[in-house]
Every structure is written in structure tokens, then in C-alpha cells.
Write a protein that holds these residues in place. Structure first.
Motif, PDB file in Angstrom:
ATOM      1  N   UNK A 195       1.158  -1.260   0.333  1.00  0.00           N
ATOM      2  CA  UNK A 195       0.041  -0.185  -0.303  1.00  0.00           C
ATOM      3  C   UNK A 195       1.165   1.217  -0.142  1.00  0.00           C
ATOM      4  N   UNK A 196       2.321   1.446   0.827  1.00  0.00           N
ATOM      5  CA  UNK A 196       2.749   2.112   0.670  1.00  0.00           C
ATOM      6  C   UNK A 196       3.884   2.636  -0.122  1.00  0.00           C
ATOM      7  N   UNK A 197       3.980   1.736  -1.129  1.00  0.00           N
ATOM      8  CA  UNK A 197       4.692   1.618  -2.479  1.00  0.00           C
ATOM      9  C   UNK A 197       3.329   2.234  -3.272  1.00  0.00           C
ATOM     10  N   UNK A 198       2.571   1.442  -3.221  1.00  0.00           N
ATOM     11  CA  UNK A 198       1.490   2.657  -4.517  1.00  0.00           C
ATOM     12  C   UNK A 198       1.298   4.041  -4.910  1.00  0.00           C
ATOM     13  N   UNK A 199       0.735   4.306  -3.012  1.00  0.00           N
ATOM     14  CA  UNK A 199       0.906   5.406  -2.771  1.00  0.00           C
ATOM     15  C   UNK A 199       2.451   6.281  -2.809  1.00  0.00           C
ATOM     16  N   UNK A 200       3.130   5.707  -2.734  1.00  0.00           N
ATOM     17  CA  UNK A 200       4.370   6.698  -3.110  1.00  0.00           C
ATOM     18  C   UNK A 200       4.867   6.420  -4.328  1.00  0.00           C
ATOM     19  N   UNK A 201       4.331   6.114  -5.209  1.00  0.00           N
ATOM     20  CA  UNK A 201       4.322   5.495  -6.967  1.00  0.00           C
ATOM     21  C   UNK A 201       2.943   6.517  -7.790  1.00  0.00           C
ATOM     22  N   UNK A 202       1.860   7.108  -6.217  1.00  0.00           N
ATOM     23  CA  UNK A 202       0.947   7.547  -7.651  1.00  0.00           C
ATOM     24  C   UNK A 202       1.465   9.137  -6.966  1.00  0.00           C
ATOM     25  N   UNK A 203       1.752   9.438  -6.122  1.00  0.00           N
ATOM     26  CA  UNK A 203       2.051  10.896  -5.794  1.00  0.00           C
ATOM     27  C   UNK A 203       2.942  10.987  -6.065  1.00  0.00           C
ATOM     28  N   UNK A 204       4.739  10.331  -6.893  1.00  0.00           N
ATOM     29  CA  UNK A 204       5.627  10.358  -7.692  1.00  0.00           C
ATOM     30  C   UNK A 204       4.957  10.856  -9.448  1.00  0.00           C
ATOM     31  N   UNK A 205       4.242   9.807  -9.884  1.00  0.00           N
ATOM     32  CA  UNK A 205       2.719  10.290 -10.840  1.00  0.00           C
ATOM     33  C   UNK A 205       2.327  11.914 -10.735  1.00  0.00           C
ATOM     34  N   UNK A 206       1.885  11.955  -9.687  1.00  0.00           N
ATOM     35  CA  UNK A 206       1.187  13.132  -9.199  1.00  0.00           C
ATOM     36  C   UNK A 206       2.450  14.509  -9.762  1.00  0.00           C
TER      37      UNK A 206
END
Length: 126
Positions: A86-97
Motif C-alpha cells: 500500500x505504501x509503495x502504491x501511494x508513493x508511486x501515485x504521489x510521484x506520478x502526480x
């Protein structure tokens, strides 16, 4: 054999042996910063600013995700844990944003991904 030649032999042998010992240890795993076990407690996402992956196929003995906290601490976690995924998904999403906001990736002229970290993001604004 004279004392002088024996002393020379011992000194040369000691020198060569010390060089070989130093070279052998330079390639050992103690020169790397490896995770040897996993944290049992989840780290809140607000304290994580990035992560990198450790592979057991390299020098280290276990596969791990190494989270970098906002206090520049490294936390080792298992990639099989739900909170880690979950943390990796959220960090990757933030990076894309962040990368959508500006051409350089994070809007402030600095790189979003320094060094070997897979994802490094800044904490969300309040």
C-alpha cells in the motif's frame, strides 16, 4: 640465511599478506548497508518520503523494501506485507502526480528521484 635477509623476507611477506587481506575484505558484504530483518510495525505513510528495493540476488541475503523516512532513517520491510504494498502504491501515485505538475518532475527545479531510490516524494501540503 643471515638475520638481515630473514628480516627482509619477513617484512616483505607481512606487507604482501596485509595487502591481500585488505583486498579480500573490500569485496565482502560488510561494506554494504543490507537489511538483515524486517520491521514488525507498519510505518505511517506521512513519515515516508521514499523507498528503494534490496535484492537477495546481490550481496545482501534477503529481499526487502527500504523506506526512507522524513527524518532520514532507513526502515527495512518485507515486500509481502500488505502495508508495504500500500505504501509503495501511494508513493508511486504521489510521484506520478508530481511529475505531471512540471517538466522537471516536482515543480521546484530539483529532481524527484535522487540516486538509487525508486520513489522519493515530498510530504503532501496541509
Amino acid at each position: 640465511m643471515s638475520n638481515r635477509s630473514l628480516l627482509t623476507y619477513v617484512l616483505i611477506s607481512s606487507f604482501i599478506l596485509s595487502i591481500l587481506i585488505d583486498q579480500a575484505s573490500a569485496y565482502g558484504p560488510h561494506k554494504y548497508d543490507c537489511c538483515i530483518n524486517y520491521t514488525q510495525k507498519p510505518v505511517p505513510i506521512r513519515f515516508i518520503k521514499g523507498y528503494m528495493e534490496q535484492s537477495s540476488l546481490t550481496v545482501c541475503s534477503i529481499d526487502a523494501i527500504i523506506f526512507l523516512t522524513v527524518q532520514d532513517k532507513k526502515v527495512c520491510a518485507s515486500s509481502k506485507d500488505a502495508w508495504v504494498k500500500s505504501a509503495m502504491r501511494r508513493l508511486s501515485y504521489r510521484l506520478k502526480q508530481l511529475s505531471k505538475k512540471s517538466p522537471d518532475g516536482n515543480g521546484d527545479g530539483k529532481r524527484a528521484i535522487p540516486g538509487t531510490f525508486t520513489a522519493v516524494v515530498t510530504p503532501a501540503a496541509p
